[in-house]
Motif scaffolding. Structure first.
Motif, PDB file in Angstrom:
ATOM      1  N   THR A  36      90.983  51.972  45.314  1.00 38.75           N
ATOM      2  CA  THR A  36      91.038  51.084  44.149  1.00 38.75           C
ATOM      3  C   THR A  36      92.140  51.552  43.197  1.00 38.75           C
ATOM      4  OG1 THR A  36      88.658  50.890  44.298  1.00 38.75           O
ATOM      5  CG2 THR A  36      89.655  50.140  42.255  1.00 38.75           C
ATOM      6  N   PHE A  37      92.153  52.850  42.971  1.00 41.29           N
ATOM      7  CA  PHE A  37      93.136  53.468  42.087  1.00 41.29           C
ATOM      8  C   PHE A  37      94.557  53.163  42.548  1.00 41.29           C
ATOM      9  CE2 PHE A  37      95.593  57.599  42.139  1.00 41.29           C
ATOM     10  CZ  PHE A  37      96.139  57.478  40.876  1.00 41.29           C
TER      11      PHE A  37
ATOM     12  N   THR B 139      95.454  49.435  42.321  1.00 41.79           N
ATOM     13  CA  THR B 139      95.684  49.067  40.925  1.00 41.79           C
ATOM     14  C   THR B 139      97.066  49.541  40.480  1.00 41.79           C
ATOM     15  OG1 THR B 139      93.317  49.373  40.539  1.00 41.79           O
ATOM     16  CG2 THR B 139      94.705  49.210  38.595  1.00 41.79           C
ATOM     17  N   ALA B 140      97.407  50.775  40.866  1.00 47.59           N
ATOM     18  CA  ALA B 140      98.696  51.347  40.465  1.00 47.59           C
ATOM     19  C   ALA B 140      99.868  50.590  41.095  1.00 47.59           C
ATOM     20  CB  ALA B 140      98.743  52.832  40.852  1.00 47.59           C
TER      21      ALA B 140
ATOM     22  N   ALA C 167     100.078  47.163  39.517  1.00 44.67           N
ATOM     23  CA  ALA C 167     100.496  47.220  38.102  1.00 44.67           C
ATOM     24  C   ALA C 167     102.007  47.420  38.025  1.00 44.67           C
ATOM     25  CB  ALA C 167      99.756  48.339  37.373  1.00 44.67           C
ATOM     26  N   GLN C 168     102.523  48.295  38.875  1.00 41.94           N
ATOM     27  CA  GLN C 168     103.978  48.535  38.871  1.00 41.94           C
ATOM     28  C   GLN C 168     104.738  47.293  39.328  1.00 41.94           C
ATOM     29  OE1 GLN C 168     105.670  52.023  40.428  1.00 41.94           O
ATOM     30  NE2 GLN C 168     104.146  53.411  39.577  1.00 41.94           N
TER      31      GLN C 168
ATOM     32  N   GLN D   8     100.397  58.984  47.306  1.00 42.03           N
ATOM     33  CA  GLN D   8     100.668  58.097  46.161  1.00 42.03           C
ATOM     34  C   GLN D   8     102.169  57.845  46.031  1.00 42.03           C
ATOM     35  OE1 GLN D   8      98.664  59.626  42.604  1.00 42.03           O
ATOM     36  NE2 GLN D   8      97.026  60.348  43.916  1.00 42.03           N
TER      37      GLN D   8
ATOM     38  N   LEU E 255     103.958  54.261  46.214  1.00 47.40           N
ATOM     39  CA  LEU E 255     104.608  53.728  45.009  1.00 47.40           C
ATOM     40  C   LEU E 255     106.128  53.640  45.168  1.00 47.40           C
ATOM     41  CD1 LEU E 255     102.383  55.631  42.418  1.00 47.40           C
ATOM     42  CD2 LEU E 255     102.393  53.163  42.797  1.00 47.40           C
TER      43      LEU E 255
END
Lengths: 250, 425
Positions: free
Chosen positions: A99-100, A103-104, A107-108, A160, A164
């Protein structure tokens, strides 16, 4: 990629100057390492660049691809392509790792005006990347970093980073707390992400990590300044002779 | 000790405003309850058990008016197959309700005064048991004056949950409902409750679970900002039985939820959990009393409160372990997340243990959002507001996870996320 000029930083709550004029330029596609003794300001530099509260910039600038970042919110810097791999990744009970990350990522993307990833797309990508880092499905489901071993936490940081796809990656003592095999795994993960459009700033105490992640440039930081810059051989010099003679020279 | 005159006057004023319903089979219990209310007196501000919550608005002769929620009250459990029983300001709505027949369960209404023999053994009985050692006069008042309620006898494993839906239609409605649920051996049921019910709502639920029976209870208390509620759940658990209850309270100006559980059979399990979200003029009180009176029972109390803009949260939780209740496993946690300096959390955790081979733990904390967690999320690109919401939902997770059904957990989290998002604007 990253251009830091004459950066002076003090603690917000006390009159303690930590960075005393840091100058550093990391070119696109390059790996720079920063080494230095305890208390030299390495971690502070990484926090200030990524936007942590509690520090006050008293002088100087930092720009990411020509854009000033020191006035930006932490999340804006992340969306602009800056990534900090934490020395001590934070445990967040109650928030699932997946989820984290979703979301990240979204969001980016949203902040950059890009389309958000669907669940299906996201799952496909994260499963492939997790596999490379030997992160199993269970680790993805568990709350962020909760109950993770030291090695799992660092692998999770790299996962991560892989998800990302930042332009400028700061690795703050990513080797701390890792055994040789875990360090190799993490380094492989980092190396897989090296490309012409992505730069790294690797902060470390020891030369060991730099055997696996080969730097283009090595800086020595002491007492809030970069006191010496050289090639990979500088890291070897520190390994054999320590910091004392460099501090004297400075 | 004689009840103070001022209390007697207040109690009589309240009783004078009420009419004793013709209860048929429940008449004797109602008369008894009325006598007990007179003898105890309704709660006053000097009562120790009401130290942190002002009872005035819950006991006054007339209710304070409560505006209806200005948005649409969502059908909280609408996504699932359930048996709906709808009350509008406490009045049964046959048209909006489903047919009350369902395999494995028999459902009747309290207002139907046909002789319900099984309910006679429970109605007012568990409530009376629950008056010792601490008096709960509002529950006795309810036993005397409840206008309606459901009597649910669970004999098997019904295929779907029973959903009690309480609509609020009048700004001055003052409602008392009283439910009785009897769960037979090996039977299992899920009871869902949602909605604000009334301007002022006094609800009692008596639950009697036979050996190896199980009851799952999930409720949300409605979004009306000005509603007031005093609810009591009395549960008696037989051998190897299970009682699990979770309550989400978002909004409402005054809520007091009391839960009184007696573990009377060996190896029984009781979990009571709650999460509340309070903003501004909001007072929420969870008062729990769990008595271990059998061997090898487990109880958990998990309460989380998110408070902002001067909201107040109260937790009074007690675990009483009787001398023969060896191998008791008791756990109690009450925590609040204070989103600003104006809000407050008052906690009174209590353990009273007379057995020597028990494991009981309790903890109570209040704090702000974890700054390190917040920075970690923001450093990954999550904007501050969303990061705070994520951490808030994470904060209440331990309570929400007390719900066994994961779909229900998701629905509760979804509701909380909506509440937070509306506050971010």
């Amino acid at each position: 990629m990253l251009e830091i000029k004459n950066l002076h930083v003090k603690l917000e709550d006390e009159d303690k100057q930590i960075l005393k004029g840091v100058d550093l330029t990391v070119e696109s596609g390059k790996v720079h390492a920063i080494m230095g003794p305890n208390g030299s300001g390495k971690s502070t530099l990484s926090y200030v660049l990524s936007g942590k509260d509690g520090y006050e910039v008293t002088e100087g600038t930092a720009a990411l691809e020509g854009e000033e970042i020191l006035e930006m919110e932490a999340e804006e810097r992340a969306a602009a392509g800056l990534f900090l791999a934490f020395q001590y990744p934070v445990e967040i009970p109650g928030v699932g790792n997946m989820t984290f990350l979703r979301t990240a990522v979204n969001a980016q993307r949203k902040a950059r005006g890009e389309e958000e990833m669907t669940s299906a797309e996201f799952l496909k990508v994260i499963r492939a990347k997790a596999k490379d880092l030997k992160i199993d499905a269970d680790m993805l489901k568990r709350p962020v970093n909760v109950g993770f071993s030291g090695g799992e936490k660092k692998r999770n940081e790299i996962l991560q980073m892989a998800m990302l796809e930042p332009k400028m990656c700061i690795l703050d003592e990513t080797d701390s707390g890792l055994d040789v095999d875990a360090m190799k795994l993490v380094a492989d993960g980092v190396n897989a992400l090296r490309d012409a459009g992505r730069s790294f700033l690797v902060i470390t105490h020891y030369q060991r990590l730099l055997d696996h992640i080969k730097p283009d440039v090595v800086h020595i930081m002491a007492n809030g300044r970069i006191i010496k810059t050289g090639g990979p051989e500088l890291a070897l010099e520190v390994e054999t002779q320590g910091y004392a003679h460099l501090l004297e020279e400075a | 000790m004689a009840v103070a005159q001022v209390k007697t006057d207040a109690t009589e004023a309240r009783i004078a405003a009420l009419t004793l319903p013709a209860g048929g089979w429940s008449d004797a219990a109602r008369q008894d309850a009325l006598a007990r209310v007179r003898q105890m007196g309704l709660p006053g501000s000097r009562d120790e058990y009401w130290k942190y919550t002002k009872p005035q608005s819950l006991v006054s002769a007339e209710p304070l008016p409560a505006a209806l929620f200005d948005g649409e009250e969502e059908d909280m459990f609408g996504a699932r197959d359930r048996l709906k029983i709808v009350f509008v300001d406490g009045v049964f709505d046959a048209e909006a309700s489903d047919d009350l027949s369902l395999e494995g369960v028999s459902i009747a209404r309290l207002a139907d005064v046909a002789d319900i023999h099984w309910a006679k053994d429970i109605y007012g009985v568990l409530e009376t048991n629950g008056q010792d050692p601490v008096e709960r006069p509002l529950a006795a008042l309810n036993t005397a004056f409840a206008s309606d309620g459901v009597l649910i006898h669970v004999t098997g494993k019904p295929s779907k949950p029973i959903n009690l839906i309480y609509s609020h239609a009048s700004e001055t409605s003052d409602v008392m409902l009283h439910h009785v649920i009897k769960v037979d051996a090996d039977a299992e049921v899920t009871i869902l409750e949602n909605g604000p019910a009334a301007a002022r709502f006094n609800k009692v639920m008596e639950v009697d679970i036979a050996d190896t029976g199980a009851l799952h209870h999930v409720r949300t208390q409605g979004r009306d900002h000005e509603r007031r509620a005093a609810t009591h759940t009395f549960a008696r658990l037989g051998k190897e039985s299970t009682f699990k209850s979770f309550t989400l309270t978002a909004n409402g100006v005054m809520t007091r939820n009391e839960c009184v559980i007696e573990l009377t059979g060996d190896d029984a399990v009781a979990h009571v959990a709650g999460a509340c979200m309070g903003d501004g003029d909001f007072h929420h009180d969870d008062t729990v009393f769990i008595t271990h009176d059998a061997v090898n029972c487990e109880s958990r109390q998990v309460f989380k409160k998110v408070l902002r803009n001067g909201a107040t949260g109260v937790f009074q939780g007690k675990i009483l372990v009787k001398p023969d209740a060896q191998k008791t496993d008791g756990y109690q946690i009450s925590q609040s997340l204070l989103l600003d300096d104006d809000s407050q959390f008052l906690a009174k955790p209590e353990l009273e243990i007379y057995a020597d081979d028990v494991a009981c733990s309790h903890g109570s904390t209040s704090g702000a959002i974890d700054e390190d967690g917040l920075f970690y999320l923001r450093a990954r690109g999550v904007p501050r507001g969303i990061a705070e919401d994520l951490l808030t939902i994470a904060f209440i997770a331990e309570a929400v996870q007390e719900i066994e059904d994961e779909d229900l957990q998701e629905e509760i989290n979804g509701r909380v996320a909506g509440w937070l998002a509306r506050r971010r604007g």
